[in-house]
Design a protein around this motif. Structure first.
Motif, mmCIF file in Angstrom:
data_model
loop_
_atom_site.group_PDB
_atom_site.id
_atom_site.type_symbol
_atom_site.label_atom_id
_atom_site.label_comp_id
_atom_site.label_asym_id
_atom_site.label_seq_id
_atom_site.Cartn_x
_atom_site.Cartn_y
_atom_site.Cartn_z
ATOM 1 N N ALA A 1 53.625 42.261 43.954
ATOM 2 C CA ALA A 1 53.961 43.491 43.283
ATOM 3 C C ALA A 1 53.125 43.911 41.989
ATOM 4 O O ALA A 1 52.733 45.095 41.943
ATOM 5 N N LEU A 2 52.750 42.782 41.472
ATOM 6 C CA LEU A 2 51.921 43.029 40.196
ATOM 7 C C LEU A 2 50.774 43.386 40.422
ATOM 8 O O LEU A 2 50.160 44.308 39.657
ATOM 9 N N VAL A 3 50.277 43.031 41.448
ATOM 10 C CA VAL A 3 48.731 43.144 41.961
ATOM 11 C C VAL A 3 48.695 44.694 42.512
ATOM 12 O O VAL A 3 47.834 45.460 42.163
ATOM 13 N N ASP A 4 49.899 45.198 43.072
ATOM 14 C CA ASP A 4 50.033 46.584 43.509
ATOM 15 C C ASP A 4 50.007 47.413 42.297
ATOM 16 O O ASP A 4 49.288 48.577 42.345
ATOM 17 N N VAL B 1 41.174 41.797 41.834
ATOM 18 C CA VAL B 1 42.173 41.157 41.283
ATOM 19 C C VAL B 1 43.106 40.760 42.443
ATOM 20 O O VAL B 1 43.406 39.418 42.366
ATOM 21 N N ARG B 2 43.199 41.211 43.496
ATOM 22 C CA ARG B 2 44.085 40.811 44.544
ATOM 23 C C ARG B 2 43.306 39.546 45.401
ATOM 24 O O ARG B 2 44.243 38.578 45.492
ATOM 25 N N ALA B 3 42.171 39.535 45.631
ATOM 26 C CA ALA B 3 41.230 38.448 45.877
ATOM 27 C C ALA B 3 41.523 37.017 45.244
ATOM 28 O O ALA B 3 41.922 35.964 45.644
ATOM 29 N N ARG B 4 41.464 37.427 43.820
ATOM 30 C CA ARG B 4 41.402 36.353 42.868
ATOM 31 C C ARG B 4 42.846 35.680 42.968
ATOM 32 O O ARG B 4 42.921 34.487 42.732
ATOM 33 N N ILE C 1 42.906 45.920 34.191
ATOM 34 C CA ILE C 1 42.333 47.438 34.521
ATOM 35 C C ILE C 1 40.890 47.199 34.810
ATOM 36 O O ILE C 1 40.431 48.155 36.047
ATOM 37 N N THR C 2 40.261 46.752 34.257
ATOM 38 C CA THR C 2 38.880 46.439 34.089
ATOM 39 C C THR C 2 38.336 45.795 35.616
ATOM 40 O O THR C 2 37.413 46.186 36.314
ATOM 41 N N ASP C 3 38.960 44.725 35.973
ATOM 42 C CA ASP C 3 38.683 44.049 37.298
ATOM 43 C C ASP C 3 39.635 44.348 38.407
ATOM 44 O O ASP C 3 39.877 43.595 39.218
ATOM 45 N N TRP C 4 40.293 45.532 38.468
ATOM 46 C CA TRP C 4 41.290 45.726 39.286
ATOM 47 C C TRP C 4 40.788 45.657 40.537
ATOM 48 O O TRP C 4 41.300 45.416 41.740
ATOM 49 N N THR C 5 39.506 45.969 41.023
ATOM 50 C CA THR C 5 39.095 45.797 42.277
ATOM 51 C C THR C 5 38.921 44.358 43.031
ATOM 52 O O THR C 5 38.822 44.387 44.246
#
Length: 73
Positions: free
Chosen positions: A2-5, A51-54, A45-49
């Motif tokens: 949920a946090l990633v979303d 973050v899911r993979a990380r 927010i800077t790295d949002w694209t």
């Protein structure tokens, strides 16, 4: 995740110009329920694209480490 979303939602909103970065950071801090500081939310927010993979990679590593510990016990 949920946090990633939430991170992706606010990151997209900032990128689209629907809200300011400052607004997104504050809303993400609240949405994280104590999980993120302002600095952490800003980084997300800077790295949002990515973050899911990380996060998926980190969770995978944690599962592998737990499995190793179980084998040792």
């Amino acid at each position: 995740m949920a946090l990633v979303d939430d991170i992706e939602f606010y990151g997209r909103a900032v990128e689209a110009g629907d809200m300011t970065r400052e607004e997104a950071v504050q809303l993400l801090v609240v949405a994280s329920a104590g999980g993120l500081t302002e600095m952490g939310a800003s980084t997300c927010i800077t790295d949002w694209t990515t973050v899911r993979a990380r996060y998926a990679e980190e969770f995978g590593r944690a599962q592998e480490n737990l499995a190793r510990l179980r084998r040792l016990l």
